[in-house]
Scaffold this motif. Structure first.
Motif, short mmCIF file in Angstrom:
data_model
loop_
_atom_site.label_atom_id
_atom_site.label_comp_id
_atom_site.label_asym_id
_atom_site.label_seq_id
_atom_site.Cartn_x
_atom_site.Cartn_y
_atom_site.Cartn_z
N ILE A 84 -1.76 13.53 -4.58
CA ILE A 84 -3.35 14.30 -4.53
C ILE A 84 -2.81 16.02 -4.19
N GLY A 85 -2.32 15.96 -4.34
CA GLY A 85 -2.01 17.62 -4.45
C GLY A 85 -1.47 18.04 -5.55
N ALA A 86 -0.54 17.32 -5.91
CA ALA A 86 -0.27 17.65 -7.30
C ALA A 86 -1.75 17.51 -8.62
N VAL A 87 -2.77 17.28 -8.50
CA VAL A 87 -3.94 17.55 -8.92
C VAL A 87 -4.64 18.77 -8.31
N LEU A 88 -4.56 18.34 -7.09
CA LEU A 88 -5.25 19.79 -6.90
C LEU A 88 -4.66 21.35 -7.09
N ARG A 89 -3.17 21.15 -6.31
CA ARG A 89 -2.21 22.69 -5.63
C ARG A 89 -3.05 23.49 -7.12
N PRO A 90 -2.12 22.89 -8.37
CA PRO A 90 -2.43 24.17 -9.34
C PRO A 90 -4.03 24.16 -9.78
N LEU A 91 -4.55 23.47 -9.10
CA LEU A 91 -6.42 24.37 -9.71
C LEU A 91 -6.23 25.85 -8.70
N TYR A 92 -6.14 25.72 -7.10
CA TYR A 92 -5.77 26.31 -6.69
C TYR A 92 -5.13 27.71 -6.30
N PRO A 113 0.78 -1.36 0.49
CA PRO A 113 -0.04 0.11 -0.06
C PRO A 113 0.88 0.90 0.21
N LEU A 114 -0.21 2.15 -0.34
CA LEU A 114 0.92 3.24 -0.83
C LEU A 114 1.14 4.24 0.92
N ASP A 115 1.83 5.05 1.29
CA ASP A 115 1.92 5.59 2.31
C ASP A 115 1.09 7.02 2.21
N GLU A 116 1.90 7.49 3.57
CA GLU A 116 0.53 8.79 3.61
C GLU A 116 0.88 9.85 2.89
N TYR A 120 -8.45 24.41 0.50
CA TYR A 120 -7.12 23.23 0.03
C TYR A 120 -7.04 22.44 0.76
N GLY A 121 -6.74 23.00 1.95
CA GLY A 121 -5.83 21.45 3.20
C GLY A 121 -7.66 21.04 3.47
N THR A 122 -9.03 21.35 3.58
CA THR A 122 -9.81 20.44 3.87
C THR A 122 -10.49 19.36 2.46
N LYS A 123 -9.94 19.77 1.24
CA LYS A 123 -10.35 18.76 0.39
C LYS A 123 -9.11 17.76 0.39
N LEU A 124 -7.62 18.70 0.88
CA LEU A 124 -6.52 17.22 1.00
C LEU A 124 -7.29 17.12 1.80
N ALA A 125 -7.75 17.30 2.79
CA ALA A 125 -7.54 15.94 3.48
C ALA A 125 -8.67 14.96 3.72
N ASP A 126 -9.29 15.18 2.76
CA ASP A 126 -10.59 14.68 2.91
C ASP A 126 -10.11 13.43 1.53
N GLN A 127 -9.77 14.47 0.98
CA GLN A 127 -9.26 12.71 -0.38
C GLN A 127 -7.93 12.42 0.22
N LYS A 147 -9.55 9.34 2.22
CA LYS A 147 -10.41 7.97 1.33
C LYS A 147 -9.11 7.62 0.45
N ALA A 148 -8.20 8.02 0.45
CA ALA A 148 -7.09 7.51 -0.12
C ALA A 148 -7.14 6.34 0.42
N MET A 149 -6.60 6.24 1.64
CA MET A 149 -5.48 6.02 2.67
C MET A 149 -7.07 4.63 3.03
N GLU A 150 -7.92 5.19 2.86
CA GLU A 150 -9.36 3.84 3.32
C GLU A 150 -9.36 3.04 1.57
N GLY A 151 -9.52 3.52 1.08
CA GLY A 151 -8.70 2.92 -0.64
C GLY A 151 -7.55 1.73 -0.04
N GLU A 152 -6.55 2.20 -0.46
CA GLU A 152 -5.10 1.64 0.31
C GLU A 152 -5.76 0.09 1.27
#
Length: 251
Positions: A43-51, A33-36, A106-113, A116-121
């Motif tokens: 996730i940040g690489a996807v979200l950060r440019p938008l913000y 599994p991928l670590d945190e 941004y911080g809220t969405k990053l934490a939420d995603q 979910k990603a950790m749960e998926g792993e």
């Protein structure tokens, strides 16, 4: 007593079973599994440019408003008045508030995603462990079934050689086999069960030249395994030929 208990602690069966477990070793799935931190970076690489794009737009708008305010003040002959300065400060504060709101979002969405990603792993890891457990259980069942089959073949091979059964003059049994004989019988039984060697259904050779006790038992026994063997040995010989072979053997 369970079925397994009848076989365990039997040296011959254990030998076959250990080999069968290796032969039926399951193909397991490995998953890391991928670590945190790795997930957060992805996730940040996807979200950060938008913000960052939205924040840059706020600063561009703020600079444009300041420029428009300066131009309007100059056209009115106000120059750098305290009023203009105060308006520009309020505009700068409003832009800073908008940026802070975006950063918070941004911080809220990053934490939420990330959650979910950790749960998926974790879910994928559990699925892999469940699959591997099922594979191990199925392999153990297959190995045990194969070991039982080979063990029965081993017992029949020993019986064919006259060990552990009646027969012979006065109903006496043959002396117990040596370790070398046991190993040889076991090897032959395993090979025969796997189809690596086959009995040659030669009636004449079996009745006239085969082991006397085995041929006699096959000729006279009503046990299914010997009836089956008798049918294999008989082949295409006529009844008179088979009778002659039996008489030769029983003399």
């Amino acid at each position: 007593m369970s079925e397994q208990d009848k076989y365990y602690s039997n040296q011959a069966f254990e030998t076959i079973y250990e080999k069968a477990k290796k032969d039926y070793a399951p193909q397991l799935v490995t998953y890391t599994p991928l670590d945190e931190q790795t997930l957060a970076e992805r996730i940040g690489a996807v979200l950060r440019p938008l913000y960052d794009k939205a924040i840059a737009a706020i600063f561009r708008g703020n600079r444009r408003q300041d420029a428009e305010l300066d131009a309007d003040a100059i056209s009115r002959g106000m120059g750098s008045s305290t009023f203009v300065t105060d308006v520009k400060r309020r505009q700068d504060n409003a832009a800073a508030d908008d940026v802070r709101e975006l950063e918070s979002d941004y911080g809220t969405k990053l934490a939420d995603q990330l959650y979910k990603a950790m749960e998926g792993e974790r879910s994928r890891m559990l699925e892999v462990e469940k699959f591997n457990a099922q594979q191990r259980n199925a392999a153990m069942e297959q190995a045990f079934a194969a070991a039982k089959y080979l063990y029965q073949a081993y017992l029949e091979a020993r019986a064919d050689q006259g060990y552990g059964g009646g027969g012979g003059a006065g109903g006496k049994t043959k002396e117990g086999p040596t370790d070398a004989q046991v190993k040889n019988s076991l090897a032959q039984a395993v090979a025969a069960a796997r189809g690596q060697i086959k009995t040659n259904p030669n009636g004449a050779g079996f009745y006239a030249k085969g082991d006397h006790e085995t041929a006699s038992r096959t000729t006279n026994s009503d046990l299914p395994k010997y009836v089956k063997k008798r049918a294999q040995m008989n082949g295409d010989y006529s009844a008179s030929q088979l009778k002659q072979f039996r008489q030769m053997n029983l003399k």
